[in-house]
Motif scaffolding. Sequence first.
Motif: not given
Length: 274
Positions: A84-87, A104, A107, A128
């Motif tokens: 999960f990247e750049n959310r 992650f 994010c 993060l």
Amino acid sequence: TFSHMKRICQLLMCAVAACIPLGAAANTSPNGVYYTVAQDGLYFDQRAYHGGSTFLMLVDADYVEHLVIPDEVDGIPVEETARFENRVDIEAVTLGVNMRQIDFRNCKYIESFDFNGVKNVGGYLRDLPALGELTVPEGTSVDMSNLGVTKVVVEGQCGLYFAIRDCESLVDLTLPEGINYIPKFYGCTALQTVEIPESVTVIPEDAFNGCTSLENITVPPMLKIIGGNAFSGTRISTFDCPESVQLICGGAFKGTRLTEFSFPQSLVTRFVAD
């Protein structure tokens, strides 16, 4: 503004997610990721171990502020996440109890990360900047870097691959009694004081390398090994080396403010200590 841009990105994600209703026959998620199982706006790919048992990997999610990863779907455990990247939508994450591997990265709005008591999980938490206080459960092997945390509480002995790197905001670190070696916290430039539990016998390589504000450290009385570059670049000016120490590796005190050091009689082998 930055917050305005975030809102635009969130609205775009909502619009894309609305294009493919839950339960549709498509085999790709709104972000174009292949999936085999979908539930409540979450998309999973079914995988199998070499032994034959199956598990699910979370590969995508619709717009969601609090990502709650389920324990299982249709009786199949959810054990991993894809990257999960750049959310920009995710502000909080809660792991399912079966998680084994997470990822992650970047994010930027995650403010809360709940391991939910999960032990022995590996993977990555990186970049993060909004993350606050973090509690790390026993057995964790997650590689973390550039977190926005100011406080880290480690609950038990972590895996050999657990490290918190380049966390420039970390000022409060709690390590539990009973562990025998400590994680690596190199590059945490705001960390000033560390109290190492008496149970610790090993300070690993690069443990506090580059912690340029660190000047006060409590040394455990049964310490046996000081790894290479363990305190390199710190501000420590005194170090009461216990008589239990048997090995000091190269560069352990390189670039510190030490002006005097007494090697204990217990020392078996010593590399160049700079």
